[in-house]
Design a protein around this motif. Structure first.
Motif, PDB file in Angstrom:
ATOM      1  N   VAL A  18       0.840  -1.207   0.000  1.00 44.27           N
ATOM      2  CA  VAL A  18       0.000   0.000   0.000  1.00 44.27           C
ATOM      3  C   VAL A  18       0.871   1.252   0.000  1.00 44.27           C
ATOM      4  CG1 VAL A  18      -1.718   1.301   1.315  1.00 44.27           C
ATOM      5  CG2 VAL A  18      -1.894  -1.195   1.142  1.00 44.27           C
ATOM      6  N   SER A  19       1.966   1.200   0.739  1.00 43.02           N
ATOM      7  CA  SER A  19       2.890   2.326   0.821  1.00 43.02           C
ATOM      8  C   SER A  19       4.267   1.877   0.346  1.00 43.02           C
ATOM      9  CB  SER A  19       2.971   2.834   2.268  1.00 43.02           C
ATOM     10  OG  SER A  19       3.841   3.928   2.377  1.00 43.02           O
ATOM     11  N   GLY A  20       4.951   2.746  -0.403  1.00 42.14           N
ATOM     12  CA  GLY A  20       6.270   2.393  -0.910  1.00 42.14           C
ATOM     13  C   GLY A  20       7.239   3.546  -0.878  1.00 42.14           C
ATOM     14  N   PRO A  21       7.528   4.102   0.298  1.00 44.70           N
ATOM     15  CA  PRO A  21       8.471   5.225   0.363  1.00 44.70           C
ATOM     16  C   PRO A  21       9.864   4.802  -0.086  1.00 44.70           C
ATOM     17  CG  PRO A  21       8.019   4.361   2.557  1.00 44.70           C
ATOM     18  CD  PRO A  21       7.056   3.679   1.631  1.00 44.70           C
ATOM     19  N   ASP A  22      10.573   5.723  -0.728  1.00 44.62           N
ATOM     20  CA  ASP A  22      11.948   5.412  -1.132  1.00 44.62           C
ATOM     21  C   ASP A  22      12.966   5.857  -0.085  1.00 44.62           C
ATOM     22  OD1 ASP A  22      12.051   8.166  -1.488  1.00 44.62           O
ATOM     23  OD2 ASP A  22      11.809   8.030  -3.657  1.00 44.62           O
ATOM     24  N   LEU A  23      12.478   6.568   0.942  1.00 40.37           N
ATOM     25  CA  LEU A  23      13.333   6.969   2.059  1.00 40.37           C
ATOM     26  C   LEU A  23      12.512   6.950   3.330  1.00 40.37           C
ATOM     27  CD1 LEU A  23      15.894   8.244   3.370  1.00 40.37           C
ATOM     28  CD2 LEU A  23      14.946  10.485   2.721  1.00 40.37           C
ATOM     29  N   LEU A  24      13.003   6.254   4.348  1.00 43.16           N
ATOM     30  CA  LEU A  24      12.395   6.289   5.668  1.00 43.16           C
ATOM     31  C   LEU A  24      13.214   7.227   6.552  1.00 43.16           C
ATOM     32  CD1 LEU A  24      11.429   2.576   6.461  1.00 43.16           C
ATOM     33  CD2 LEU A  24       9.977   4.435   5.630  1.00 43.16           C
TER      34      LEU A  24
END
Length: 329
Positions: free
Chosen positions: A42-48
């Motif tokens: 559902v979520s796919g951030p490229d930076l946490l």
């Protein structure tokens, strides 16, 4: 697995600058919701941007008698804090109703407020969802919606907000402190979350790079008693079908002040202003409590399978207010 970068800033300003510079980034607190959404796709951030170790983990006394709760205070610590248990029991009760002990040990105050809906269509990437993919549709309207909204929903989204903590904060007239690229600001807890309208993908009024830094509680009302009660399908580890956070002050058998908020009924914690107005000056009786609930719930627009929530909310309101009124006798 989708690869991502990881950053652990040491200051709020550093965290905000990093988020502003990376549109695909996400703030990470305890990870109890975001990591699940990443696993589901559902979520796919490229930076946490890990804000869990920023110096925001204190509960502080304010000069006016209120409390300031840092955004990284863990749920278990907040629920157990003597000042919260003694002066804001509705808040402690909401936290203890919200999750398992293991989750409370990890989840942060700020992250709790920003957790996303548990609507099954939102969490299933094989189905359309306007909240996840704007313009794709809302199959919940005609599909599985027993647990979903009866107040404030739109044709584009009928999801509910899952937080118990947010419901208690709405009843307490808390304020949320936020820092972003343009500086700091304060948002009333009742205004933090949005109704879906035609932009259901926006859960809150926060801008993308804004970070919750604290929650402020006003001084407790000396004569007002509070209580939180949650109805769910099983006794533990379940989200609310309906929940009620209430504060009630009664003088000589008459309601002097009331604050009431519902969970499980809408896209945001629902502050029951019409019910509060109906209660003010009314006798502290079950009949008056029922009429107040009716004044609020007359705006409900239940779907095919969730009309039971309206009567459930009414009964829960009468029960909780009745319990609080009994403490004044």
């Amino acid at each position: 697995m989708k690869p991502f970068a990881y950053l652990r800033p040491t200051t709020v300003d550093e965290a905000v600058r990093a988020r502003a510079a990376h549109p695909g980034a996400a703030f990470l607190g305890g990870g109890t919701n975001l990591v699940d959404l990443m696993k589901l796709g559902v979520s796919g951030p490229d930076l946490l941007i890990d804000v869990g170790r920023l110096p925001l983990d204190r509960i502080e006394e304010l000069p006016d008698g209120g409390l300031r709760i840092g955004a990284t205070v863990r749920g278990s610590d907040l629920a157990a804090a003597p000042a919260v248990r003694e002066r804001y029991p509705v808040l402690s009760q909401a936290l203890l109703a919200g999750a398992s002990g293991q989750l409370r040990n990890a989840a942060t105050t700020g992250g709790n407020l920003l957790q996303r809906t548990r609507c099954p269509y939102f969490q299933d990437v094989s189905t359309p969802c306007n909240k996840r993919e704007p313009g794709s549709g809302c199959p919940a309207v005609e599909g599985v919606h027993r647990d979903l909204a009866v107040l404030g929903h739109s044709a584009r989204c009928v999801a509910t907000h899952p937080s118990d903590l947010a419901v208690a904060l709405a009843a307490l007239d808390a304020a949320v402190e936020v820092t972003g690229p343009d500086g700091a600001r304060t948002v009333p807890a009742t205004a933090l979350h949005r109704l879906p309208g035609d932009r259901p993908e926006r859960d809150t009024v926060l801008e993308p790079a804004e970070l919750i830094t604290a929650v402020r509680l006003p001084p407790p009302q000396p004569l007002a008693h509070g209580h939180y009660r949650k109805v769910r399908d099983r006794a533990s580890f379940a989200f609310a079908l309906v929940s009620v956070a209430a504060l009630l002050e009664v003088r000589d058998g008459v309601v002097h002040r009331a604050a009431l908020a519902y969970g499980g009924l809408a896209h945001r914690p629902w502050r029951a202003r019409a019910a509060e107005e109906a209660l003010r000056g009314a006798p502290a009786t079950a009949d008056a409590f029922g009429r107040a609930a009716d004044a609020e719930l007359s705006a409900a627009r239940p779907l095919r399978d969730n009309g039971f929530k309206v009567e459930l909310a009414r009964r829960l309101t009468v029960s909780v207010l009745g319990r609080l009124a009994a403490r004044h006798r």
